[in-house]
Design a protein around this motif. Structure first.
Motif, short mmCIF file in Angstrom:
data_model
loop_
_atom_site.label_atom_id
_atom_site.label_comp_id
_atom_site.label_asym_id
_atom_site.label_seq_id
_atom_site.Cartn_x
_atom_site.Cartn_y
_atom_site.Cartn_z
N GLU A 112 0.83 -1.20 0.00
CA GLU A 112 0.00 0.00 0.00
C GLU A 112 0.87 1.26 0.00
O GLU A 112 0.58 2.23 -0.71
CB GLU A 112 -0.93 0.01 1.22
N THR A 113 1.92 1.24 0.82
CA THR A 113 2.81 2.39 0.89
C THR A 113 3.51 2.62 -0.44
O THR A 113 3.63 3.76 -0.90
CB THR A 113 3.85 2.21 2.01
N HIS A 114 3.94 1.53 -1.08
CA HIS A 114 4.61 1.65 -2.37
C HIS A 114 3.65 2.25 -3.41
O HIS A 114 4.04 3.14 -4.19
CB HIS A 114 5.13 0.29 -2.83
N GLU A 115 2.41 1.80 -3.41
CA GLU A 115 1.41 2.35 -4.34
C GLU A 115 1.17 3.83 -4.08
O GLU A 115 1.06 4.64 -5.01
CB GLU A 115 0.10 1.58 -4.22
N MET A 116 1.10 4.21 -2.80
CA MET A 116 0.87 5.60 -2.45
C MET A 116 2.07 6.47 -2.88
O MET A 116 1.88 7.59 -3.36
CB MET A 116 0.61 5.74 -0.95
N LEU A 117 3.27 5.95 -2.69
CA LEU A 117 4.47 6.69 -3.10
C LEU A 117 4.49 6.87 -4.62
O LEU A 117 4.82 7.95 -5.12
CB LEU A 117 5.74 5.97 -2.63
N GLU A 118 4.16 5.82 -5.35
CA GLU A 118 4.15 5.92 -6.81
C GLU A 118 3.10 6.93 -7.29
O GLU A 118 3.35 7.70 -8.21
CB GLU A 118 3.88 4.53 -7.44
N GLU A 119 1.94 6.92 -6.64
CA GLU A 119 0.90 7.88 -7.00
C GLU A 119 1.34 9.31 -6.70
O GLU A 119 1.13 10.22 -7.50
CB GLU A 119 -0.40 7.56 -6.23
N ALA A 120 1.99 9.50 -5.55
CA ALA A 120 2.48 10.83 -5.18
C ALA A 120 3.56 11.29 -6.16
O ALA A 120 3.60 12.47 -6.55
CB ALA A 120 3.01 10.82 -3.75
N LYS A 121 4.42 10.36 -6.57
CA LYS A 121 5.47 10.70 -7.55
C LYS A 121 4.84 11.11 -8.88
O LYS A 121 5.26 12.10 -9.50
CB LYS A 121 6.42 9.51 -7.76
#
Length: 135
Positions: free
Chosen positions: A83-92
């Motif tokens: 979930e954190t990885h997905e959120m980071l990718e979305e923020a990027k």
């Protein structure tokens, strides 16, 4: 004698209302470009921080079921690695979009500035300085 002729030539140029409007527009756009470039630098630093966070997450073992704190506003919320990885990718992705939008605004303003420079230098020649100071 040549110096007095140059001085007289400098005084002969009349500044019309339209010329003053162009000069003011040039100054406003120059100021806006500086602000946009500073904003781009801030966003690029934020993007670099997100990329560093993604790299740090990759170094974690997949077997670890560690909850990773993710900051949203002033609050940290714990999420799984996925979930954190997905959120980071979305923020990027969002930050990259914002950076591209800001850069396109800078380019459009630079086109306006170059057009204004041509017009103002055509009328005023060396009597006007439209170059940015590096100090």
């Amino acid at each position: 004698m040549a110096a007095t002729m140059k001085k007289a030539a400098a005084e002969d140029v009349n500044v019309t209302f339209e010329d003053q409007q162009k000069i003011n527009k040039f100054a406003r756009n120059t100021s806006r470009i500086t602000e946009l470039k500073e904003e781009i630098e801030v966003k690029k630093k934020q993007l670099q921080n997100l990329e560093d966070a993604c790299d740090d997450m990759m170094m974690l073992d997949d077997e670890d079921s560690v909850l990773i704190p993710y900051q949203i506003g002033d609050v940290f919320i714990s999420h799984s690695q996925d979930e954190t990885h997905e959120m980071l990718e979305e923020a990027k992705k969002n930050l990259q979009g914002e950076i591209e939008a800001l850069e396109s605004r800078v380019e459009s303003i630079q086109r306006v500035l170059s057009d204004l420079k041509v017009q103002l230098y055509a009328k005023f020649g060396n009597n006007i300085n439209l170059e940015a100071d590096d100090s």
